[in-house]
Design a protein around this motif. Structure first.
Motif, mmCIF file in Angstrom:
data_model
loop_
_atom_site.group_PDB
_atom_site.id
_atom_site.type_symbol
_atom_site.label_atom_id
_atom_site.label_comp_id
_atom_site.label_asym_id
_atom_site.label_seq_id
_atom_site.Cartn_x
_atom_site.Cartn_y
_atom_site.Cartn_z
ATOM 1 N N LYS A 17 0.845 -1.217 0.000
ATOM 2 C CA LYS A 17 0.000 0.000 0.000
ATOM 3 C C LYS A 17 0.876 1.262 0.000
ATOM 4 O O LYS A 17 0.690 2.152 -0.815
ATOM 5 N N SER A 18 1.822 1.290 0.960
ATOM 6 C CA SER A 18 2.680 2.486 1.077
ATOM 7 C C SER A 18 3.555 2.654 -0.161
ATOM 8 O O SER A 18 3.768 3.778 -0.625
ATOM 9 N N SER A 19 4.030 1.529 -0.702
ATOM 10 C CA SER A 19 4.884 1.608 -1.902
ATOM 11 C C SER A 19 4.092 2.154 -3.087
ATOM 12 O O SER A 19 4.604 2.943 -3.879
ATOM 13 N N LEU A 20 2.834 1.739 -3.162
ATOM 14 C CA LEU A 20 1.965 2.185 -4.250
ATOM 15 C C LEU A 20 1.751 3.700 -4.164
ATOM 16 O O LEU A 20 1.866 4.419 -5.167
ATOM 17 N N ASP A 32 13.173 -1.724 0.903
ATOM 18 C CA ASP A 32 13.102 -1.740 2.370
ATOM 19 C C ASP A 32 11.644 -1.725 2.822
ATOM 20 O O ASP A 32 10.873 -0.886 2.374
ATOM 21 N N TYR A 33 11.311 -2.651 3.705
ATOM 22 C CA TYR A 33 9.932 -2.699 4.177
ATOM 23 C C TYR A 33 9.817 -2.022 5.529
ATOM 24 O O TYR A 33 10.480 -2.411 6.488
ATOM 25 N N LYS A 34 9.029 -0.972 5.579
ATOM 26 C CA LYS A 34 8.791 -0.283 6.853
ATOM 27 C C LYS A 34 7.302 -0.354 7.138
ATOM 28 O O LYS A 34 6.481 0.088 6.329
ATOM 29 N N VAL A 35 6.956 -0.912 8.282
ATOM 30 C CA VAL A 35 5.536 -1.079 8.617
ATOM 31 C C VAL A 35 4.913 0.286 8.901
ATOM 32 O O VAL A 35 5.498 1.114 9.596
ATOM 33 N N SER A 142 2.092 -2.488 -10.386
ATOM 34 C CA SER A 142 3.395 -2.815 -9.795
ATOM 35 C C SER A 142 3.962 -1.520 -9.213
ATOM 36 O O SER A 142 4.307 -0.597 -9.958
ATOM 37 N N ALA A 143 4.025 -1.473 -7.887
ATOM 38 C CA ALA A 143 4.595 -0.284 -7.245
ATOM 39 C C ALA A 143 6.072 -0.183 -7.586
ATOM 40 O O ALA A 143 6.647 0.897 -7.578
ATOM 41 N N LYS A 144 6.681 -1.331 -7.911
ATOM 42 C CA LYS A 144 8.117 -1.348 -8.208
ATOM 43 C C LYS A 144 8.414 -0.717 -9.574
ATOM 44 O O LYS A 144 9.252 0.168 -9.689
ATOM 45 N N THR A 145 7.691 -1.160 -10.588
ATOM 46 C CA THR A 145 7.973 -0.636 -11.935
ATOM 47 C C THR A 145 7.110 0.585 -12.272
ATOM 48 O O THR A 145 7.381 1.291 -13.226
ATOM 49 N N GLY A 146 6.072 0.792 -11.472
ATOM 50 C CA GLY A 146 5.184 1.931 -11.710
ATOM 51 C C GLY A 146 4.046 1.584 -12.664
ATOM 52 O O GLY A 146 3.210 2.443 -12.978
ATOM 53 N N GLU A 147 3.994 0.329 -13.110
ATOM 54 C CA GLU A 147 2.981 -0.096 -14.077
ATOM 55 C C GLU A 147 1.566 0.149 -13.545
ATOM 56 O O GLU A 147 1.225 -0.305 -12.436
ATOM 57 N N ASN A 148 0.785 0.877 -14.301
ATOM 58 C CA ASN A 148 -0.636 1.155 -14.008
ATOM 59 C C ASN A 148 -0.885 2.048 -12.792
ATOM 60 O O ASN A 148 -2.047 2.334 -12.477
ATOM 61 N N VAL A 149 0.151 2.495 -12.105
ATOM 62 C CA VAL A 149 -0.054 3.255 -10.865
ATOM 63 C C VAL A 149 -0.686 4.612 -11.157
ATOM 64 O O VAL A 149 -1.728 4.966 -10.590
ATOM 65 N N GLU A 150 -0.058 5.375 -12.041
ATOM 66 C CA GLU A 150 -0.565 6.714 -12.395
ATOM 67 C C GLU A 150 -1.983 6.583 -12.968
ATOM 68 O O GLU A 150 -2.882 7.336 -12.580
ATOM 69 N N THR A 151 -2.180 5.608 -13.852
ATOM 70 C CA THR A 151 -3.487 5.403 -14.491
ATOM 71 C C THR A 151 -4.558 5.143 -13.432
ATOM 72 O O THR A 151 -5.657 5.694 -13.507
ATOM 73 N N LEU A 152 -4.216 4.300 -12.442
ATOM 74 C CA LEU A 152 -5.177 3.953 -11.391
ATOM 75 C C LEU A 152 -5.640 5.207 -10.647
ATOM 76 O O LEU A 152 -6.847 5.477 -10.544
ATOM 77 N N PHE A 153 -4.685 5.986 -10.134
ATOM 78 C CA PHE A 153 -5.052 7.157 -9.329
ATOM 79 C C PHE A 153 -5.767 8.220 -10.173
ATOM 80 O O PHE A 153 -6.700 8.857 -9.695
#
Lengths: 161, 272
Positions: A17-20, A32-35, A142-153
């Protein structure tokens, strides 16, 4: 005129969620995973039809049971994003029940289901997920590659303004 | 002259130069031995050389070893941040203490100056006020020095945390993020205590005070610097109630620009 909209991001622990949100707001990704504890609030201004829309993103801490969510954080929400991890079945095996819970309690609010970590899966798995949850409209990101992220929001922003 | 004496004479004649050379070498070795064995004499000879070498070495360190040392330090600090913090904490603590002492000294000087300025109109007025109210003159001077100042005024929608109006009196902050976080903190506190009808009213952050006043559809957050005392709080609460009652209507809540103008106009004339 300034338009502000609150979007709440929820889902199990470690689904990204946070990465997204960070990928969308800052265009960055870290392994790095930070809760997240409690809630983290970030803002991004998007331009839609010559209007500036302030998206206030409430990134909630992960909950394995949706009934444990602090409901006061959900007040006044304009859209929900429910994130699950495509590589971890435990994060989507109760998807239907969790979605129903939100829909029952917040029926008028747009709801988006996101299968994250698409970079670690195959097209075949995505098709499988779509078949499994025919009645739900899924978006794969994919929060890593950015795939579909901008489109989603951006599509969420468009649907609520 | 016997044979032995003859041989001695011959030796003297043949080896005279070598003998002299050997004697001079012996003398030199003796001097060297003395120089090496006597610390003072050795120091006298060697110290200037070492001094020169050390001077050269010191001059060359920044250019030759500097980058390597910096890189090593950077890596070490990065890898042991906790240890660095632990080591620096007492030093920083002392620095803060020194800073506070310095600030207290400045304040004390200011108070002395104010008090010694006995015949100014302000001072006479203060003396009268002190007599009339029973509050000591020193307290009144302190009050003047730490007068509360309004920094930011936010009208925030309950629940969503969305900013309905915002006016900054001095500094600019990211009002949307602040409003979101205030709402989250407020929701958390009010939820956690599970008490109905009770609300979070005040947050302190460093030198700032955040006054929160709740209304049904929205709440007002006022960021204040300086002394936030009961009298000021009471005054501010009354002003906010009056503002909410007389200046905010339903239409204003949906029009950020109009509401912001109302705030600017209202607080321009109100003395807080």
């Amino acid at each position: 005129m300034k338009i502000s909209k609150k979007i709440v991001v929820l889902g199990h622990f470690g689904v990204g969620k946070s990465s997204l949100v960070r990928q969308f707001v800052e265009n960055t990704f870290t392994e790095d995973y930070k809760v997240t504890i409690g809630v983290h609030i970030l803002k991004k201004v998007v331009q839609l039809d010559n209007n500036d829309v302030n998206l206030i993103l409430w990134d909630l801490e992960g909950q394995d049971d949706i009934n444990n969510i602090r409901t006061s954080y959900l007040l006044g929400t304009h859209a929900f994003i429910y994130v699950y991890d495509m590589t971890r079945p435990s994060t989507f095996e109760n998807l239907k029940q969790e979605v129903d819970f939100i829909k029952e309690n917040y029926s008028s609010i747009p709801f988006n289901i996101v299968g994250n970590k698409s970079d670690l899966t195959t097209k075949g798995l995505m098709n499988e997920h779509n078949k499994l949850h025919k009645e739900l409209s899924l978006t794969f990101t994919s929060a890593k590659t950015g795939e579909n992220v901008e489109t989603l929001f951006r599509s969420i922003a468009k649907s609520i303004t | 002259m016997n044979e032995e004496e003859k041989l001695e004479l011959l030796k003297d004649l043949l080896l005279k130069d070598e003998h002299e050379y050997a004697t001079s070498l012996e003398a030199k070795i003796k001097v060297l031995e003395e120089t090496i064995n006597k610390k003072e004499e050795l120091s006298e000879k060697v110290n200037p050389i070492i001094k020169d070498e050390l001077e050269n070495f010191t001059k060359e360190i920044p250019s030759t070893l500097g980058p390597t040392i910096t890189e090593a330090l950077k890596t070490e600090i990065k890898n042991s941040q906790d240890a660095v913090v632990e080591a620096l904490f007492p030093i920083i603590g002392k620095m803060i203490k020194k800073y506070i002492q310095q600030e207290m000294r400045i304040l004390s000087e200011k108070i002395n100056k104010q008090v010694s300025n006995t015949f100014s109109f302000k001072s006479i007025k203060r003396k009268f006020k002190a007599k009339a109210t029973g509050v000591s003159e020193a307290d009144l001077v302190l009050q003047e020095e730490f007068k509360p100042t309004l920094e930011q005024f936010l009208v925030i929608e309950q629940g969503s945390g969305i900013v309905k109006a915002n006016h900054s009196f001095s500094q600019n902050i990211d009002e949307d993020s602040i409003a979101g976080m205030l709402t989250a903190i407020k929701s958390f506190a009010e939820d956690a205590f599970e008490k109905q009808q009770q609300e979070l009213q005040h947050i302190e952050y460093e030198t700032f005070h955040i006054h929160l006043q709740n209304f049904s559809k929205y709440y007002i957050a006022v960021i204040i610097s300086g002394s936030y005392n009961v009298i000021f709080k009471d005054d501010l609460e009354n002003k906010l109630l009056d503002f909410a009652q007389n200046k905010i209507n339903k239409t204003d809540l949906n029009n950020t620009n109009s509401l912001t103008k109302q705030i600017e106009a209202y607080f321009k004339h109100e003395n807080l």
